[in-house]
Design an enzyme around this catalytic site. Sequence first.
Site, mmCIF file in Angstrom:
data_model
loop_
_atom_site.group_PDB
_atom_site.id
_atom_site.type_symbol
_atom_site.label_atom_id
_atom_site.label_comp_id
_atom_site.label_asym_id
_atom_site.label_seq_id
_atom_site.Cartn_x
_atom_site.Cartn_y
_atom_site.Cartn_z
ATOM 1 N N GLN A 285 1.152 -0.229 9.381
ATOM 2 C CA GLN A 285 1.077 0.843 10.391
ATOM 3 C C GLN A 285 -0.368 1.291 10.523
ATOM 4 O O GLN A 285 -0.701 2.105 11.367
ATOM 5 C CB GLN A 285 1.936 2.036 9.945
ATOM 6 C CG GLN A 285 3.407 1.700 9.833
ATOM 7 C CD GLN A 285 4.153 2.781 9.052
ATOM 8 O OE1 GLN A 285 4.638 3.749 9.621
ATOM 9 N NE2 GLN A 285 4.247 2.622 7.755
ATOM 10 N N HIS B 37 0.849 -0.542 14.906
ATOM 11 C CA HIS B 37 0.320 0.634 15.616
ATOM 12 C C HIS B 37 -1.071 0.382 16.207
ATOM 13 O O HIS B 37 -1.802 1.326 16.498
ATOM 14 C CB HIS B 37 0.303 1.852 14.679
ATOM 15 C CG HIS B 37 1.683 2.367 14.355
ATOM 16 N ND1 HIS B 37 1.933 3.254 13.334
ATOM 17 C CD2 HIS B 37 2.887 2.113 14.940
ATOM 18 C CE1 HIS B 37 3.240 3.525 13.302
ATOM 19 N NE2 HIS B 37 3.841 2.834 14.253
ATOM 20 N N SER C 269 5.016 7.407 4.368
ATOM 21 C CA SER C 269 5.869 8.583 4.181
ATOM 22 C C SER C 269 7.243 8.387 4.793
ATOM 23 O O SER C 269 8.117 9.246 4.636
ATOM 24 C CB SER C 269 5.198 9.812 4.809
ATOM 25 O OG SER C 269 5.081 9.617 6.202
HETATM 26 P P1 OAD Z 1 1.488 9.125 6.105
HETATM 27 O O1 OAD Z 1 0.180 9.817 6.122
HETATM 28 O O2 OAD Z 1 2.615 9.747 6.867
HETATM 29 O O3 OAD Z 1 1.979 8.959 4.609
HETATM 30 C C1 OAD Z 1 1.105 8.513 3.623
HETATM 31 C C2 OAD Z 1 1.913 8.230 2.371
HETATM 32 O O4 OAD Z 1 1.035 7.649 1.426
HETATM 33 C C3 OAD Z 1 2.529 9.467 1.721
HETATM 34 O O5 OAD Z 1 3.904 9.214 1.432
HETATM 35 C C4 OAD Z 1 1.707 9.628 0.421
HETATM 36 O O6 OAD Z 1 2.510 10.086 -0.662
HETATM 37 C C5 OAD Z 1 1.240 8.221 0.163
HETATM 38 N N1 OAD Z 1 -0.046 8.126 -0.571
HETATM 39 C C6 OAD Z 1 -1.146 8.897 -0.447
HETATM 40 N N2 OAD Z 1 -2.125 8.479 -1.245
HETATM 41 C C7 OAD Z 1 -1.654 7.399 -1.906
HETATM 42 C C8 OAD Z 1 -2.180 6.518 -2.888
HETATM 43 N N3 OAD Z 1 -3.432 6.640 -3.352
HETATM 44 N N4 OAD Z 1 -1.395 5.526 -3.354
HETATM 45 C C9 OAD Z 1 -0.116 5.373 -2.907
HETATM 46 N N5 OAD Z 1 0.433 6.174 -1.970
HETATM 47 C C10 OAD Z 1 -0.308 7.177 -1.472
HETATM 48 O O7 OAD Z 1 1.187 7.627 6.568
HETATM 49 P P2 OAD Z 1 2.130 6.590 7.326
HETATM 50 O O8 OAD Z 1 3.512 6.615 6.757
HETATM 51 O O9 OAD Z 1 1.397 5.323 7.346
HETATM 52 O O10 OAD Z 1 1.022 6.544 13.612
HETATM 53 O O11 OAD Z 1 2.155 7.207 8.778
HETATM 54 C C11 OAD Z 1 2.859 6.545 9.784
HETATM 55 C C12 OAD Z 1 2.234 6.778 11.115
HETATM 56 O O12 OAD Z 1 2.096 8.184 11.346
HETATM 57 C C13 OAD Z 1 0.810 6.284 11.255
HETATM 58 O O13 OAD Z 1 0.730 4.907 11.484
HETATM 59 C C14 OAD Z 1 0.338 7.054 12.443
HETATM 60 C C15 OAD Z 1 0.846 8.420 12.051
HETATM 61 O O14 OAD Z 1 1.097 9.299 13.084
HETATM 62 C C16 OAD Z 1 0.448 6.569 14.805
HETATM 63 O O15 OAD Z 1 -0.667 7.006 14.957
HETATM 64 C C17 OAD Z 1 1.326 6.034 15.890
#
Ligand code: OAD
Length: 241
Positions: A92, A110, A179
């Site tokens: 993503q 994305h 997340s």
């Molecule tokens: P999120 O920012 O929603 O979630 C990040 C996740 O990474 C969380 O569950 C954290 O607990 C975890 N995390 C943080 N630091 C970490 C580390 N060092 N090691 C392991 N895990 C860690 O990111 P995405 O799920 O990727 O979309 O978000 C999905 C989409 O939401 C993105 O692609 C973007 C955003 O809006 C668009 O822009 C369309």
Amino acid sequence: MHIFILTGAGISAESGLDTFRNSKSDGLWCRYDPFELATPEAFRINPELVLEFTNELRRRACAARPNPAHLALSDFAKSLVEFASSCTLVTQNVDDLHERAGATNVIHMHGEISKARCTKCEAVQPCRSDLSTSTRCVHCDEVGSMRPHLVWFGEMPLRMDAITKSLSESDLLVTIGTSGTVYPAAGFISDAKNRGIKTCEINLEPAFDKSVVDKSYYGPASECVPMWCRDQLAEIRALMS
Ligand code: OAD
């Protein structure tokens, strides 16, 4: 064996890139309003503001370096060949840290911050510098038609046919640093579970309901991803012997 790997912002966090959401409430979408910065309507109403925001994201993504999690996944994918196995890496993330760690055939559902797209002729081109409302399309020569090659809220994620096919052919799905908030990616783990595909979650903390997670590694991606890669290769090796 075919493995479907889904990565999210958490895998790039230790490369210094912001996540969108986290438990400390300091993710990007806690500081900024996505509806003002990441929708087609926002771009139509205030293109300067949207471009300024994405220009800053691009500068940071270009300056970041792959971390041990990106490097381990790239080595892992190469090692699978020896065991007549394969993986699909779907991200993503809009950064290119998987590629810069050596991964190939990454599916960026994305979009990619280091590419721009012309809204007139639809040509996609590399873009490592700032975009403005006066940037000219090198393909059709139109001025002011360039936008970041990103999927904004309300737009269709890219390459869904390839993603759906790969997921249906998988024996194992692994989520890393996501997340599980944004669909359709958020639904892949329960889809997998419903089809009898094994699942694994790697994250700082649980993001999915434990009923859909068979195995988990909780901690920083830079430690957990190399550990999972080692464990998974050992498991495949044992299966083959
Ligand atoms: P999120 O920012 O929603 O979630 C990040 C996740 O990474 C969380 O569950 C954290 O607990 C975890 N995390 C943080 N630091 C970490 C580390 N060092 N090691 C392991 N895990 C860690 O990111 P995405 O799920 O990727 O979309 O978000 C999905 C989409 O939401 C993105 O692609 C973007 C955003 O809006 C668009 O822009 C369309």
